[in-house]
Design a protein around this motif. Structure first.
Motif, PDB file in Angstrom:
ATOM      1  N   LEU A 107       0.830  -1.199   0.000  1.00 25.24           N
ATOM      2  CA  LEU A 107       0.000   0.000   0.000  1.00 25.24           C
ATOM      3  C   LEU A 107       0.868   1.254   0.000  1.00 25.24           C
ATOM      4  CD1 LEU A 107      -2.966   0.931   0.097  1.00 25.24           C
ATOM      5  CD2 LEU A 107      -2.737   1.037   2.572  1.00 25.24           C
ATOM      6  N   GLN A 108       1.931   1.258   0.790  1.00 23.52           N
ATOM      7  CA  GLN A 108       2.839   2.409   0.823  1.00 23.52           C
ATOM      8  C   GLN A 108       3.551   2.584  -0.510  1.00 23.52           C
ATOM      9  OE1 GLN A 108       5.344   1.599   4.185  1.00 23.52           O
ATOM     10  NE2 GLN A 108       3.923   2.527   5.638  1.00 23.52           N
ATOM     11  N   ASN A 109       3.989   1.495  -1.132  1.00 28.62           N
ATOM     12  CA  ASN A 109       4.654   1.584  -2.428  1.00 28.62           C
ATOM     13  C   ASN A 109       3.707   2.105  -3.504  1.00 28.62           C
ATOM     14  OD1 ASN A 109       7.048   0.675  -1.371  1.00 28.62           O
ATOM     15  ND2 ASN A 109       6.741  -1.446  -1.994  1.00 28.62           N
ATOM     16  N   ASN A 110       2.455   1.665  -3.482  1.00 30.40           N
ATOM     17  CA  ASN A 110       1.469   2.152  -4.449  1.00 30.40           C
ATOM     18  C   ASN A 110       1.196   3.628  -4.257  1.00 30.40           C
ATOM     19  OD1 ASN A 110       1.248  -0.325  -5.648  1.00 30.40           O
ATOM     20  ND2 ASN A 110      -0.597  -0.907  -4.544  1.00 30.40           N
ATOM     21  N   SER A 111       1.133   4.096  -3.019  1.00 36.36           N
ATOM     22  CA  SER A 111       0.879   5.513  -2.785  1.00 36.36           C
ATOM     23  C   SER A 111       2.083   6.353  -3.204  1.00 36.36           C
ATOM     24  CB  SER A 111       0.513   5.780  -1.327  1.00 36.36           C
ATOM     25  OG  SER A 111       1.590   5.478  -0.477  1.00 36.36           O
ATOM     26  N   LEU A 112       3.294   5.807  -3.079  1.00 38.26           N
ATOM     27  CA  LEU A 112       4.481   6.531  -3.535  1.00 38.26           C
ATOM     28  C   LEU A 112       4.485   6.666  -5.054  1.00 38.26           C
ATOM     29  CD1 LEU A 112       7.318   5.078  -1.285  1.00 38.26           C
ATOM     30  CD2 LEU A 112       6.288   7.340  -1.161  1.00 38.26           C
TER      31      LEU A 112
END
Length: 126
Positions: A107-112
């Protein structure tokens, strides 16, 4: 109130949540408030989970019919009411911790990726 350019939502703590934080984690009220805010801002929502972790949270979801907001932050499950009032929290069972970590990282990688793409001009993408 802002913290590192993020708006911190209005938050209330129930007496039960304060009692459980002291009992289960040895947290004082200030620590509980800080962790609950982090869970609201950066926590993994129940809808963003899958597999056995989702099944586990769905079972808990059915157990608490009027309190429907589950957030995972670290190895802790936070249960909020509709009014952003923290009702209780508990440790995530060991068998789900690695899956929760993987989902949180995805989820963090997708938001980045979304943030990076939004910095480029649109004609660059064409």
């Amino acid at each position: 109130m802002t913290n590192s350019n993020k708006i911190i939502p209005a938050l209330q703590l129930s007496m039960h949540a304060c009692k459980r934080a002291r009992q289960r984690f040895q947290w004082n009220t200030n620590t509980l408030e800080r962790m609950a805010q982090r869970a609201l801002i950066s926590g993994l929502k129940r809808d963003n989970t899958k597999g056995n972790l989702k099944k586990y949270l769905d079972e808990k979801y059915e157990k608490y019919p009027d309190k429907k907001h589950f957030y995972l932050y670290g190895e802790t499950v936070y249960l909020f009411s509709d009014e952003k009032k923290l009702i209780t929290m508990w440790q995530l069972p060991h068998q789900f911790r690695s899956l929760a970590k993987v989902l949180r990282e995805k989820l963090q990688n997708n938001s980045l990726v979304v943030v990076v793409l939004s910095c480029f001009p649109f004609d660059f993408l064409a």
